[in-house]
Design an enzyme around this catalytic site. Sequence first.
Site, PDB file in Angstrom:
ATOM      1  N   CYS A  52      -4.113  12.488  -7.357  1.00 34.53           N
ATOM      2  CA  CYS A  52      -3.097  13.586  -6.867  1.00 34.53           C
ATOM      3  C   CYS A  52      -1.661  12.981  -7.097  1.00 34.53           C
ATOM      4  CB  CYS A  52      -3.200  13.998  -5.373  1.00 34.53           C
ATOM      5  SG  CYS A  52      -4.666  14.657  -5.064  1.00 34.53           S
TER       6      CYS A  52
ATOM      7  N   CYS B  25      -5.577  12.337  -2.784  1.00 36.71           N
ATOM      8  CA  CYS B  25      -6.251  10.753  -3.160  1.00 36.71           C
ATOM      9  C   CYS B  25      -5.181  10.486  -4.326  1.00 36.71           C
ATOM     10  CB  CYS B  25      -7.600  11.091  -4.060  1.00 36.71           C
ATOM     11  SG  CYS B  25      -7.400  12.305  -5.487  1.00 36.71           S
TER      12      CYS B  25
ATOM     13  N   ASP C 291       8.212 -14.853  10.986  1.00 37.72           N
ATOM     14  CA  ASP C 291       9.318 -14.840  11.836  1.00 37.72           C
ATOM     15  C   ASP C 291       9.296 -15.903  13.037  1.00 37.72           C
ATOM     16  OD1 ASP C 291      11.845 -13.821  13.441  1.00 37.72           O
ATOM     17  OD2 ASP C 291      10.549 -12.873  14.548  1.00 37.72           O
TER      18      ASP C 291
END
Length: 757
Positions: free
Chosen positions: A24, A21, A453
């Site tokens: 962490c 998570c 693009d």
Amino acid sequence: MDQHDQNGRRTAVLDIEGMTCASCVARVEKRLRAVDGVDAAVNLATESARVTFPDDLDAHALVAAVRGAGYDARVRRDETAAGAASAPDHHAHGAEGHVHDTEDRPGATSLRTRLIVSALLGLPVVVLGMVPALQFTGWQWVSFVLVTPILFWGGWPFHRATVANARHGAATMDTLITLGTVAAYLWSTWALFFGNAGELGLRHDVVLFGPVHDATALVYFEVVAAVTVFLLLGRFVEQRATRRAGSALRSLLELGAKTVELPDGTTVPIERLAAGELFVVRPGGTIAADGAVVEGTASVDESMLTGESVPVDVGPGDPVTGGTISADGRLVVRATSVGSESRLSRIARLVEDAQLGKSRVQRLADRVSAIFVPIVIVLAVATLAAWMLAGQPLAAGFTAAVAVLIIACPCALGLATPIAVLVGTGRAAQLGILVTGPEALESAEKIDTVVLDKTGTLTEGRMTVASVVTDGATDAAEALALVAAVERGSEHPVARAIVSAAGAGAVADDVRSLAGRGVIGTVDGVAVFAGRPAFATEQGAELSPALADAVAAGERRGTVVVAGWAVGEERPRARAVFEIADTVRAESAGAVADLRGLGLDVVLLTGDNAGVAEAVAHELGIDTVRAGVLPEGKLAEIERLRAEGRVVAMVGDGVNDAAALAAADLGIAMGGGADAAMHAGDVTLVRSDPRAIVAAVRLSRRTMGVIRGNLFWAFAYNVAALPLAALGLLNPMLAGAAMAFSSVFVVLNSLRLRRAR
């Protein structure tokens, strides 16, 4: 991977195991940055960290810092010595294929297997626990047998994370999951063996409000089963999204040649090629390394680099790029850059750097867990103490404390995002839109600038005959048929466009192809030539004023081919000019208008020349144009826009777009493009239809609205019920029902996305 700079600092990439998570990530970054002179950026999606540190610091100190945070790590091995050929294997282990989590180790049980088995075992437990009419004699003992493997085997990933975090004084949503399920299981087991819940013939009588008269007769196995299965589902959905990270790097590096032909005719592995050596490129072959042409001429397809479909003509002295393809002609090339120093490898590093530097949105549930979990634990303990101090029976106080833990168990909270993502992305897939996860959805909702693009995105991505201008005395269909006859044997994109426009027809005799210049052949006794304007001059053919004007106009929009022949004349005469261009998609104008209607700024960013780009932009109503931009320039433009405070979506389809796609807040890849672009993007459009860009933005906004609603109600149900549970007015059975109802609400609310259009 270890790189040095000129300031006495090094950069290394660590592969990290065990992060689940956003909290962490924060803990690992904090531990790494606590080391003197260290700066770190940790990425949950790629489960890796890019760390910059002093040259005199041992890289193993970084691994020790990560382990001190409760996770495992290893320094990614140096790729520079291996060269480009070994790089794909390196990234296969360092990215998608790397063992990042215990669940992925060889021989370990997969999360998918845990989910399926737990769901099959848990379904009868939930049904029996929630429907008293189905509770047969001994049902509670059957539930005990079924739920035990669900808790200890199915829920093991959560419990393992809880223990690992507890060793370092940390609490996450895994902690709440473990506390809630284990508390419910232990209480139920105690009531089953030592209370009255194990009596045969006993059924649950649900007491909605008020204290429980006989708490020892209640079991909450259905709570354990439901919480574990639902959260395994959520974790599985998240895992599938994050495991896709790193594929862009592998796709990029796999474009490179694996072997190379030397001038003496021998073929050797690419890693044996050194800078300064000569190698041969045959027609249709991949150029093995960056270099300079020593001998020969050819048209080189650089679409993987520039994204443009028109090949570039090269001859002696011209540079070529490894990974590009020689469309025609044999080349002898002197290698200048090989392995990790090649342009292809540098683009791969750009993609990796952009991925590691992209900030991922932290889930609300993870952000509040550090506060929410301790509060719930303290509240549960305080509830038990308060009941005991009030002189109430221990069973009543323990029941209230268990109710607090169960009502706070984050089932709905854990489902709020992944279920909405599951439904939203499922509906998106039906509409031809593939979304990687909640981070992409949130980014799509917040974008204010869309960078497009040109080739393959707004245009068809293939060459077609846009116009035929003749000298006035020649029929356009006749000119097309004659030129197609001499071009019919060529694989050049311009030749294929002419042949496709002409359809079936004659084939010329005595065809001679002069790479990069033109072609000559004989059709029914007529000598026909076709090629660039300079080639017509070489044939002694002068252009009339009308044809010269057609050449000038056509070169501003695309590629021109001058064709001519001699009929009873000494010198051939130029008779027609073909304008070959990449045509704009029919849907592009409407898509651009819709994007602007959503309040988004639209920018055209292309490697094509300014004339072609301006013509396309004018046709589509785009005001801002950046033309002649190579991959590094596209990345720089995205970073410039973001530095201005814009939230940028990049839409592209080629390898040349991969770094920009990864660097943008949201990368949208056209599905008809290169794998590298699709892997680098956060969103992939299966259909090569720019209108899907608009659909992706609209669906993302709606999905994020549902997610926010889910999170609000997930908190509201549990938090509002916490005081009732602490006061003994909400028994654990009702707490489990409320928790289950909040989950049902979240699921039903998310299912509304199935009707999105």
